[in-house]
Design a protein around this motif. Structure first.
Motif, mmCIF file in Angstrom:
data_model
loop_
_atom_site.group_PDB
_atom_site.id
_atom_site.type_symbol
_atom_site.label_atom_id
_atom_site.label_comp_id
_atom_site.label_asym_id
_atom_site.label_seq_id
_atom_site.Cartn_x
_atom_site.Cartn_y
_atom_site.Cartn_z
ATOM 1 N N THR A 77 -5.401 -54.088 -68.115
ATOM 2 C CA THR A 77 -4.470 -54.794 -66.858
ATOM 3 C C THR A 77 -4.868 -56.035 -66.456
ATOM 4 O O THR A 77 -4.770 -57.022 -66.181
ATOM 5 C CB THR A 77 -4.128 -53.787 -65.647
ATOM 6 O OG1 THR A 77 -3.284 -52.765 -66.651
ATOM 7 C CG2 THR A 77 -3.161 -54.307 -64.868
ATOM 8 N N GLU A 78 -6.395 -55.765 -66.212
ATOM 9 C CA GLU A 78 -7.480 -56.987 -65.549
ATOM 10 C C GLU A 78 -7.197 -58.091 -66.573
ATOM 11 O O GLU A 78 -7.200 -59.357 -66.162
ATOM 12 C CB GLU A 78 -8.773 -56.456 -65.389
ATOM 13 C CG GLU A 78 -8.769 -55.570 -63.910
ATOM 14 C CD GLU A 78 -8.370 -56.343 -62.933
ATOM 15 O OE1 GLU A 78 -9.030 -57.246 -62.653
ATOM 16 O OE2 GLU A 78 -7.413 -55.532 -62.243
ATOM 17 N N GLU A 79 -7.409 -57.838 -67.759
ATOM 18 C CA GLU A 79 -7.236 -58.902 -68.844
ATOM 19 C C GLU A 79 -5.832 -59.572 -68.992
ATOM 20 O O GLU A 79 -5.728 -60.992 -68.797
ATOM 21 C CB GLU A 79 -7.412 -58.293 -70.328
ATOM 22 C CG GLU A 79 -7.523 -59.380 -71.248
ATOM 23 C CD GLU A 79 -8.431 -60.659 -71.000
ATOM 24 O OE1 GLU A 79 -8.515 -61.452 -71.948
ATOM 25 O OE2 GLU A 79 -9.235 -60.646 -70.362
ATOM 26 N N HIS A 113 7.866 -52.770 -73.180
ATOM 27 C CA HIS A 113 8.313 -51.802 -72.296
ATOM 28 C C HIS A 113 6.937 -51.036 -71.871
ATOM 29 O O HIS A 113 6.735 -50.600 -70.591
ATOM 30 C CB HIS A 113 9.297 -50.871 -72.552
ATOM 31 C CG HIS A 113 10.711 -51.784 -73.036
ATOM 32 N ND1 HIS A 113 11.379 -52.361 -72.086
ATOM 33 C CD2 HIS A 113 11.407 -51.953 -73.989
ATOM 34 C CE1 HIS A 113 12.361 -53.008 -72.441
ATOM 35 N NE2 HIS A 113 12.464 -52.805 -73.776
ATOM 36 N N SER A 114 6.242 -50.726 -72.786
ATOM 37 C CA SER A 114 4.853 -50.052 -72.463
ATOM 38 C C SER A 114 3.785 -50.852 -71.690
ATOM 39 O O SER A 114 3.239 -50.277 -70.994
ATOM 40 C CB SER A 114 4.343 -49.369 -73.629
ATOM 41 O OG SER A 114 3.962 -50.146 -74.678
ATOM 42 N N PHE A 115 3.964 -51.999 -72.158
ATOM 43 C CA PHE A 115 3.067 -52.911 -71.437
ATOM 44 C C PHE A 115 3.461 -52.978 -70.062
ATOM 45 O O PHE A 115 2.541 -52.833 -68.773
ATOM 46 C CB PHE A 115 2.985 -54.246 -71.966
ATOM 47 C CG PHE A 115 2.253 -55.534 -71.205
ATOM 48 C CD1 PHE A 115 0.933 -55.275 -70.865
ATOM 49 C CD2 PHE A 115 3.151 -56.314 -70.704
ATOM 50 C CE1 PHE A 115 0.361 -56.256 -70.176
ATOM 51 C CE2 PHE A 115 2.326 -57.314 -69.972
ATOM 52 C CZ PHE A 115 1.041 -57.189 -69.630
ATOM 53 N N THR A 116 4.809 -53.161 -69.897
ATOM 54 C CA THR A 116 5.364 -53.440 -68.502
ATOM 55 C C THR A 116 5.139 -51.974 -67.541
ATOM 56 O O THR A 116 4.723 -52.090 -66.574
ATOM 57 C CB THR A 116 6.846 -53.865 -68.455
ATOM 58 O OG1 THR A 116 6.790 -55.141 -69.136
ATOM 59 C CG2 THR A 116 7.201 -53.933 -66.981
ATOM 60 N N ARG A 117 5.318 -51.056 -68.157
ATOM 61 C CA ARG A 117 5.070 -49.660 -67.450
ATOM 62 C C ARG A 117 3.564 -49.462 -67.088
ATOM 63 O O ARG A 117 3.265 -49.105 -65.851
ATOM 64 C CB ARG A 117 5.520 -48.722 -68.371
ATOM 65 C CG ARG A 117 5.616 -47.284 -67.512
ATOM 66 C CD ARG A 117 6.258 -46.245 -68.516
ATOM 67 N NE ARG A 117 7.228 -46.810 -69.466
ATOM 68 C CZ ARG A 117 7.261 -46.735 -70.624
ATOM 69 N NH1 ARG A 117 6.489 -46.039 -71.251
ATOM 70 N NH2 ARG A 117 8.138 -47.308 -71.485
ATOM 71 N N ALA A 118 2.755 -49.674 -67.811
ATOM 72 C CA ALA A 118 1.275 -49.585 -67.707
ATOM 73 C C ALA A 118 0.740 -50.647 -66.796
ATOM 74 O O ALA A 118 -0.172 -50.276 -65.761
ATOM 75 C CB ALA A 118 0.319 -49.748 -68.926
ATOM 76 N N PHE A 119 1.277 -51.878 -66.672
ATOM 77 C CA PHE A 119 0.924 -52.963 -65.725
ATOM 78 C C PHE A 119 1.156 -52.561 -64.219
ATOM 79 O O PHE A 119 0.618 -52.607 -63.296
ATOM 80 C CB PHE A 119 1.554 -54.259 -66.335
ATOM 81 C CG PHE A 119 0.957 -55.545 -65.545
ATOM 82 C CD1 PHE A 119 -0.068 -56.197 -65.909
ATOM 83 C CD2 PHE A 119 1.429 -55.825 -64.120
ATOM 84 C CE1 PHE A 119 -0.515 -57.221 -65.208
ATOM 85 C CE2 PHE A 119 1.369 -56.779 -63.565
ATOM 86 C CZ PHE A 119 0.032 -57.543 -63.889
ATOM 87 N N LYS A 120 2.621 -52.101 -64.335
ATOM 88 C CA LYS A 120 3.046 -51.670 -63.043
ATOM 89 C C LYS A 120 2.397 -50.435 -62.519
ATOM 90 O O LYS A 120 2.281 -50.444 -61.184
ATOM 91 C CB LYS A 120 4.632 -51.305 -63.009
ATOM 92 C CG LYS A 120 5.312 -51.324 -61.842
ATOM 93 C CD LYS A 120 6.783 -51.300 -61.864
ATOM 94 C CE LYS A 120 7.452 -51.382 -60.512
ATOM 95 N NZ LYS A 120 8.910 -51.575 -60.608
ATOM 96 N N PHE A 171 3.042 -53.860 -59.436
ATOM 97 C CA PHE A 171 4.092 -55.085 -59.767
ATOM 98 C C PHE A 171 4.372 -55.038 -61.193
ATOM 99 O O PHE A 171 3.568 -54.721 -61.945
ATOM 100 C CB PHE A 171 3.226 -56.475 -59.567
ATOM 101 C CG PHE A 171 3.165 -56.748 -58.049
ATOM 102 C CD1 PHE A 171 3.954 -57.068 -57.183
ATOM 103 C CD2 PHE A 171 1.615 -56.515 -57.647
ATOM 104 C CE1 PHE A 171 3.724 -57.468 -55.917
ATOM 105 C CE2 PHE A 171 1.583 -56.776 -56.196
ATOM 106 C CZ PHE A 171 2.544 -57.311 -55.339
ATOM 107 N N SER A 172 5.442 -55.532 -61.591
ATOM 108 C CA SER A 172 5.848 -55.894 -63.162
ATOM 109 C C SER A 172 5.147 -56.991 -63.403
ATOM 110 O O SER A 172 4.701 -57.950 -62.486
ATOM 111 C CB SER A 172 7.132 -55.874 -63.208
ATOM 112 O OG SER A 172 7.863 -57.177 -62.577
ATOM 113 N N PRO A 173 4.835 -57.383 -64.508
ATOM 114 C CA PRO A 173 4.102 -58.744 -64.831
ATOM 115 C C PRO A 173 4.751 -59.896 -64.379
ATOM 116 O O PRO A 173 4.102 -60.924 -63.782
ATOM 117 C CB PRO A 173 4.035 -58.733 -66.469
ATOM 118 C CG PRO A 173 4.150 -57.101 -66.659
ATOM 119 C CD PRO A 173 4.955 -56.658 -65.704
ATOM 120 N N THR A 174 6.147 -59.845 -64.668
ATOM 121 C CA THR A 174 6.986 -61.050 -64.027
ATOM 122 C C THR A 174 6.772 -61.170 -62.434
ATOM 123 O O THR A 174 6.772 -62.365 -61.728
ATOM 124 C CB THR A 174 8.302 -60.982 -64.363
ATOM 125 O OG1 THR A 174 8.908 -59.942 -64.128
ATOM 126 C CG2 THR A 174 8.452 -61.277 -65.855
#
Length: 64
Positions: free
Chosen positions: A15-17, A42-49, A54-57
């Motif tokens: 997530t930091e990257e 979708h898995s990226f967005t979920r993990a990021f949030k 926050f969502s990536p956007t």
């Protein structure tokens, strides 16, 4: 030493990257998900949030 499980730590590091890439590179969220080897956006967005709240956007909008 970090107080996190190995999976939590890996998610944090990725997530930091992702945050750095969102700030500094001209890459789409989908490209970042692929680069960081998520199975899909979708898995990226979920993990990021899960890590940032926050969502990536939404993260992009909050920094610009």
């Amino acid at each position: 030493h970090t107080g996190k499980s190995p999976m939590q730590y890996l998610s944090f590091v990725k997530t930091e990257e992702a945050k750095r890439l969102l700030r500094e590179e001209n890459m789409s969220v989908s490209e970042i998900a692929d680069l960081l080897r998520y199975s899909g956006i979708h898995s990226f967005t979920r993990a990021f949030k899960n890590v940032t709240g926050f969502s990536p956007t939404a993260y992009i909008k909050s920094i610009f």
